[in-house]
Design a protein around this motif. Structure first.
Motif, short mmCIF file in Angstrom:
data_model
loop_
_atom_site.label_atom_id
_atom_site.label_comp_id
_atom_site.label_asym_id
_atom_site.label_seq_id
_atom_site.Cartn_x
_atom_site.Cartn_y
_atom_site.Cartn_z
N LEU A 44 1.42 4.17 -3.25
CA LEU A 44 1.24 5.62 -3.17
C LEU A 44 2.25 6.37 -4.04
CD1 LEU A 44 0.44 6.75 0.45
CD2 LEU A 44 -0.81 7.26 -1.62
N GLN B 213 8.85 2.93 -2.82
CA GLN B 213 7.82 3.92 -3.19
C GLN B 213 8.42 4.95 -4.15
OE1 GLN B 213 6.74 7.28 -0.62
NE2 GLN B 213 4.74 6.34 -0.40
N GLN C 17 7.58 5.83 -8.02
CA GLN C 17 7.28 7.21 -8.42
C GLN C 17 8.08 7.60 -9.67
OE1 GLN C 17 7.34 9.72 -4.95
NE2 GLN C 17 7.71 11.55 -6.16
N PHE D 89 0.88 7.97 -7.06
CA PHE D 89 -0.17 8.98 -6.89
C PHE D 89 -0.18 10.02 -8.00
CE2 PHE D 89 -1.82 12.99 -5.31
CZ PHE D 89 -3.03 12.60 -4.80
N GLU E 232 0.83 -1.22 0.00
CA GLU E 232 0.00 0.00 0.00
C GLU E 232 0.86 1.26 0.00
OE1 GLU E 232 -4.22 -1.10 2.19
OE2 GLU E 232 -2.42 -1.11 3.40
N ILE E 233 1.98 1.20 0.72
CA ILE E 233 2.86 2.37 0.77
C ILE E 233 3.55 2.56 -0.58
CG2 ILE E 233 5.02 3.21 1.78
CD1 ILE E 233 3.92 2.43 4.46
#
Lengths: 261, 346
Positions: free
Chosen positions: A106, A157, A161, A109, A102-103
Motif C-alpha cells: 500500500l 510501508q 512510499q 499507492f 499487502e500492507i
C-alpha cells in the motif's frame, strides 16, 4: 552557525497555530528542516508535539503556513503529499488479517499511475522488507504479529512510499530495546544515503539526544528553544520545561550500567 | 498471462456454479417441473417456440413466476453482499452491514414515505420509492457516521453499531407512525412491506442488473482504496488516498445498492454481514478478491435461501428474512466473541 545551513530546506513551518474546542494546542511555532537533518521535537506530555505532526499530515485544521520546498502543502494533491511527506503513526491496530506484504504494498499507492514495471515495484517492496527485518514474515497475517513487528511493518510501508521527509510520531514506543537501536540505525542510514530528512517526536531524552541533529523543545504549545544539541538538550532548558532536575535523574538511571562499560 | 488464465478459470468455475444453483432453484417449487422441461421452457422463451409436449400451464410458472424471482434473489444477494463487504472495509468494522448500522431501516423509511405521499400513478410512485430509498439510505449513513464521530472521535466498532441500532429503532418508529396515519395508502404500504422477492417483474430485474453492474464495477475499481481504509483511515491518508472523496463515493454506491434492494425486496437482514465473513475465509481481506467473490457467494446464498423459504414448509411460504436473520444473528454473536478474544491476546 551550523554546517547544515547551506543545504536547501525541505519543510518550512511558519507561525503554525492549532486551536481546538477553544484551546490553543500549538501557538505560533516556526521552524524549518533541511536535507539530511534529523529534527527532533521534545517536550512533556501535552506540549503539542503530536499536534504539529497531525497538522503537517493535513489531518487537522490549522492556521499558519506549512511549505514543502516552497509549495503550500494544503494546496498539494494527496498523492503528491504522500510521495514527499511520509508519516509513521504512533500506534496501529489492524482488524483484518492482511499480510505484511499487502500492507507494505500500500506504500506504493501514490505511484500507481506511474506504471512502473512489476519487477521494479517488487524490488522496492523487497528492499523495504529487508531493511526493516520483516522479509521472513512477509506472508504472515498482521494479526499474528507483536506490537513491535506491526510497527516495523508500517515502517516498511513508509520506506516503500519513499518520501523525502519522514515524519515519525514516537516511532519506538512499541519496540523492545534491540529494535529501538536497529530502527534508528535503519532510519539514519536511509536518510543519509538518499539526501532525505526526518522529523521525529521522541519522548525518551537520551534517545533523542543520541539520534537528533536539530532540536525543538516545546512546552504548552509554544516553542521554548530551537537549535543544536548543545543549545537545547541542556539542563538549563530542560529543567524549566520538565520542572525537575533532568540531568541528575538521567545520570542516576544510568549509573548502574557504568561499572559494566 | 498466467494470472489471467487463473482468473479466467476461476471466473468460469464460479459462473458455472451460479448457473447450476439458478437452475436448481427454478426447478424446485410447489409444482413439479423437471430440469429438462424447465430448460426447454427457458430455451423456448429465447427462440419464441415452446415444445408441445410440455403442459401449457407450466410456461407461466417457470417464466412468469420462478425465473424472475430467482434472478432477483440472486441480484439482491449480490448487491447486499458487495455493499456489506465495502462497508466493513470502509469503516474498518467487521460488524458493519446495512442492517447493523441502520441503513436498511433508513431506506425502508424512505420507501414508505414515497408510497404514503405519492400520487396515484404507479410509475411515479415506483420511481419515487427507488429514489427515496436511495436518498434515505445515503442520508442515514451520513447521519450515523456524523453522530458516531461526535460521540467517539475514533469511530470505534461498537459505537457505530450502537448508534446504528438506535437509529434503526428511530427510523422504524417513524415508519410505523406513517403506516398508521396513512389510511388511504395503508394497503400499498402493507403490500410493499410484505412484498418480498416474490412479485418481481422483469423490468425490476433489468433495472437491478444495470445498477448492480455499474455500482459493483466502480466499487471494485476502488478495491485498493478499500484495502487502505480497512487497514485504517489514518494510514489511508498517509499513503495518499483522497480520504474524503473516496469515502463519499463508496458511501454513495453502497446507498444506491442498499436503497434499490430494499425498495424492491424489503429488508433482508444480515446477508451483507455474513457473506463477506464467509468469503474472507477463502479470499483473505484483500478487496480485489473479496468484493467479486462476495458478490457471487451472496447471489448463490440468497437464491438457495429463497428456495428453502418456498419449499421447506410448502404450501406455507416463509419470508426470506427469517432464514437470513437466523443464520446472521448467530454468526454476529460468533464474530463478536472472536473479536473480543483477539483483544485479550493483544
Amino acid at each position: 552557525m551550523n554546517s547544515n545551513k547551506k543545504s536547501p530546506s525541505i519543510l518550512e513551518i511558519n507561525g503554525l497555530t492549532v486551536k481546538m474546542a477553544g484551546f490553543t494546542l500549538v501557538d505560533q511555532v516556526t521552524f524549518n528542516i533541511r536535507e539530511r537533518e534529523k529534527f527532533i521535537i521534545v517536550g512533556p506530555n501535552g506540549a503539542g508535539k503530536s499536534t504539529i505532526i497531525k497538522a503537517i499530515s493535513q489531518s487537522i485544521p490549522y492556521s499558519g503556513e506549512i511549505l514543502y520546498k516552497g509549495e503550500d502543502v494544503a494546496k498539494m494533491q494527496k498523492n503528491q503529499i504522500a510521495r514527499n511527506i511520509g508519516v509513521l503513526a504512533q500506534h496501529h491496530s489492524v482488524n483484518y488479517s492482511f499480510t505484511v506484504e499487502e500492507i507494505v504494498e500500500l506504500g506504493r499507492f501514490s505511484y500507481r499511475k506511474d506504471k512502473l514495471m512489476i519487477k521494479e515495484e517488487k524490488e522496492i517492496i523487497q528492499e523495504a522488507l529487508e531493511m526493516t527485518g520483516m522479509i521472513e514474515k512477509r506472508k504472515q497475517s498482521v494479526l499474528t504479529l507483536s506490537g513491535g513487528e506491526i510497527q516495523r511493518t508500517f515502517l516498511a510501508q513508509l520506506f516503500a512510499q519513499n518520501p523525502n521527509i519522514l515524519i515519525l510520531d514516537e516511532p519506538t514506543n512499541y519496540l523492545d530495546i534491540q529494535y529501538q537501536e536497529q530502527m534508528f540505525r535503519v532510519i539514519e542510514e536511509w536518510i543519509t544515503s538518499k539526501n532525505k530528512a526526518v522529523l521525529a517526536v521522541v519522548h525518551d531524552l537520551s534517545l533523542a539526544s543520541y539520534f537528533g541533529s536539530e532540536f525543538l523543545l516545546m512546552n504548552q504549545g509554544k516553542a521554548v528553544s530551537r537549535g543544536r544539541k548543545e543549545e537545547v538538550m541542556i539542563p538549563e532548558q530542560l529543567n524549566l520545561v520538565y520542572e525537575m532536575n533532568v540531568g541528575s535523574w538521567l545520570h542516576y538511571l544510568y549509573k548502574h550500567w557504568e561499572k559494566y562499560l | 498471462m498466467k494470472i489471467k488464465a487463473v482468473f479466467l478459470t476461476r471466473f468460469f468455475f464460479i459462473s458455472m456454479c451460479l448457473i447450476l444453483i439458478m437452475n436448481i432453484c427454478v426447478v424446485y417449487g410447489s409444482v413439479d417441473i423437471n430440469l429438462w422441461d424447465t430448460g426447454r421452457i427457458v430455451f423456448g422463451a429465447i427462440t419464441g417456440k415452446f415444445p408441445s409436449d410440455i403442459p401449457e400451464r407450466f410456461i407461466p410458472i417457470v417464466l412468469g413466476v420462478r425465473l424472475p424471482r430467482v434472478l432477483m434473489s440472486g441480484l439482491v444477494g449480490a448487491s447486499l453482499s458487495i455493499s456489506g463487504a465495502a462497508m466493513q472495509g470502509l469503516l474498518k468494522n467487521p460488524l458493519a452491514d446495512g442492517t447493523t448500522i441502520g441503513v436498511s431501516s433508513g431506506a425502508s423509511l424512505g420507501a414508505v414515505i414515497a408510497i404514503a405521499f405519492s400520487a396515484k400513478s404507479t410509475l411515479v410512485s415506483g420511481l419515487g420509492t427507488f429514489l427515496m430509498s436511495i436518498l434515505f439510505s445515503f442520508a442515514s449513513i451520513c447521519l450515523i457516521l456524523f453522530l458516531a464521530k461526535i460521540i467517539d472521535f475514533t469511530l470505534s466498532t461498537n459505537t457505530v453499531i450502537l448508534i446504528g441500532v438506535i437509529y434503526s429503532m428511530f427510523a422504524s418508529s417513524i415508519t410505523s407512525l406513517i403506516t398508521t396515519l396513512a389510511d388511504k395508502e395503508i394497503k400499498n404500504i402493507v403490500f410493499w412491506s410484505m412484498g418480498s422477492i416474490a412479485g418481481s417483474t422483469y423490468e425490476e430485474v433489468v433495472l437491478m442488473t444495470v445498477i448492480l453492474i455499474i455500482c459493483s464495477f466502480v466499487l471494485m475499481r476502488n478495491g485498493v482504496e478499500l484495502n487502505a481504509f480497512a487497514i485504517g483511515e489514518e494510514n489511508a491518508m498517509h499513503v495518499g488516498v483522497d480520504v474524503r472523496r473516496v469515502k463519499l463515493r463508496i458511501m454513495a454506491l453502497v446507498s444506491i445498492l442498499i436503497g434499490v434492494s430494499v425498495s424492491i425486496s424489503g429488508t433482508i437482514g444480515f446477508v451483507g454481514l455474513v457473506i463477506p465473513h464467509i468469503t474472507r475465509i477463502f479470499t483473505g481481506p484483500n478487496h480485489k478478491k473479496l468484493l467479486p467473490i462476495s458478490m457471487a457467494i451472496g447471489a448463490g446464498f440468497l437464491m438457495l435461501a429463497d428456495m428453502f423459504c418456498r419449499t421447506m414448509f410448502s404450501p406455507i411460504e416463509l419470508p426470506i428474512g427469517i432464514i437470513t436473520s437466523f443464520i446472521g444473528s448467530i454468526l454476529f454473536v460468533f464474530i463478536m466473541i472472536r473479536k473480543n478474544s483477539n483483544k485479550f491476546r493483544g
